[in-house]
Design an enzyme around this catalytic site. Structure first.
Site, PDB file in Angstrom:
ATOM      1  N   TYR B  17       0.825  -1.212   0.000  1.00 10.65           N
ATOM      2  CA  TYR B  17       0.000   0.000   0.000  1.00 10.65           C
ATOM      3  C   TYR B  17       0.858   1.260   0.000  1.00 10.65           C
ATOM      4  O   TYR B  17       2.026   1.221   0.379  1.00 10.65           O
ATOM      5  CB  TYR B  17      -0.913  -0.010   1.237  1.00 10.65           C
ATOM      6  CG  TYR B  17      -1.946  -1.093   1.136  1.00 10.65           C
ATOM      7  CD1 TYR B  17      -3.197  -0.838   0.584  1.00 10.65           C
ATOM      8  CD2 TYR B  17      -1.647  -2.400   1.510  1.00 10.65           C
ATOM      9  CE1 TYR B  17      -4.127  -1.838   0.438  1.00 10.65           C
ATOM     10  CE2 TYR B  17      -2.575  -3.416   1.372  1.00 10.65           C
ATOM     11  CZ  TYR B  17      -3.815  -3.131   0.830  1.00 10.65           C
ATOM     12  OH  TYR B  17      -4.725  -4.131   0.671  1.00 10.65           O
ATOM     13  N   CYS B  18       0.231   2.366  -0.385  1.00 16.03           N
ATOM     14  CA  CYS B  18       0.866   3.686  -0.420  1.00 16.03           C
ATOM     15  C   CYS B  18       1.643   3.953   0.859  1.00 16.03           C
ATOM     16  O   CYS B  18       1.084   3.767   1.933  1.00 16.03           O
ATOM     17  CB  CYS B  18      -0.201   4.765  -0.610  1.00 16.03           C
ATOM     18  SG  CYS B  18       0.381   6.444  -0.332  1.00 16.03           S
ATOM     19  N   PRO B  19       2.890   4.378   0.838  1.00 10.88           N
ATOM     20  CA  PRO B  19       3.645   4.826  -0.335  1.00 10.88           C
ATOM     21  C   PRO B  19       4.527   3.738  -0.964  1.00 10.88           C
ATOM     22  O   PRO B  19       5.391   4.067  -1.774  1.00 10.88           O
ATOM     23  CB  PRO B  19       4.529   5.920   0.254  1.00 10.88           C
ATOM     24  CG  PRO B  19       4.891   5.372   1.606  1.00 10.88           C
ATOM     25  CD  PRO B  19       3.655   4.628   2.087  1.00 10.88           C
TER      26      PRO B  19
END
Lengths: 139, 80
Positions: B17-19
């Site tokens: 997941y982000c980042p």
């Protein structure tokens, strides 16, 4: 070659939720080739003391969710805040500033800080770099 | 492999997941020579927008973006 974009962020908080917020933005900024300046003050400054970041938790209101959140982050293979900070540093685009009056207030010495800290600085240093920054935030 | 273009390196960001997809994509781009192509696969719903913006900001070229069952496949050409 155009000058790089600059992110200037004040890290005021020392809780895990906000550290993730600051470091997610910081990590992404370095990945996007932006100079990233993180100025740590108050509770944020305390997170620069060796060993402190590993112990960061949620604020009192959300304390009951802390273990659940930490377990979930592990399951998501999410990096820890200190891992994120070290990666940002390795990009060569991160500068870390430690707030000098906060250090005095909490009795923190320079040798207590993690080696990634670049400079001990005050408000003038931050305002000078923030006045040239493209993005300025307080977390 | 997507489309006709061959990639020189591949990066699996499935489950991240982000980042992370953005950060790891940047690290992999740094390992390419100019003109080489990186294939990234990611299933974070944010990756479609995030990787597009990353590639644009860095001045590289997104050759392909294909949504497949296992995730989104990106082909990124290093331009400089």
């Amino acid at each position: 070659m155009p000058e790089k974009k600059k992110l200037a962020l004040i890290v005021h908080s020392g809780t895990l939720d906000r550290l993730f917020c600051a470091f997610t933005l910081g990590s992404t900024a370095t990945a996007m080739d932006m100079e990233t300046h993180l100025y740590f003050t108050f509770w944020g400054l305390n997170m620069l003391v060796k060993g402190a970041m590993e112990k960061a938790g949620l604020p009192a209101t959300y304390k009951h969710m802390e273990e659940q959140m930490k377990d979930k982050l592990k399951e998501m293979k999410y990096p820890t805040p200190y891992e994120m900070l070290k990666r940002m540093k390795a990009s060569g685009l991160l500068k870390i500033y430690a707030c000098s009056p906060t250090m005095e207030m909490f009795g923190v010495k320079k040798e207590d800080l993690i080696p990634e800290v670049d400079t001990i600085a005050g408000a003038a240093a931050f305002l000078d770099l923030a006045s040239d920054a493209d993005i300025t935030l307080l977390v | 492999m997507t489309g006709e273009t061959k990639s020189d390196r591949e990066l699996d960001c499935l489950g991240l997941y982000c980042p992370e997809p953005v950060f790891r994509t940047r690290q992999e781009i740094d390992k390419l020579a100019v003109g080489q192509v990186l294939e990234v696969i990611a299933d974070d719903p944010a990756a479609e927008e995030d990787i597009k913006h990353l590639v644009k900001r860095l001045g590289h070229q997104l050759l392909e973006l294909q949504k497949e069952k296992d995730g989104i496949h990106f082909l990124i050409k290093k331009m400089k």
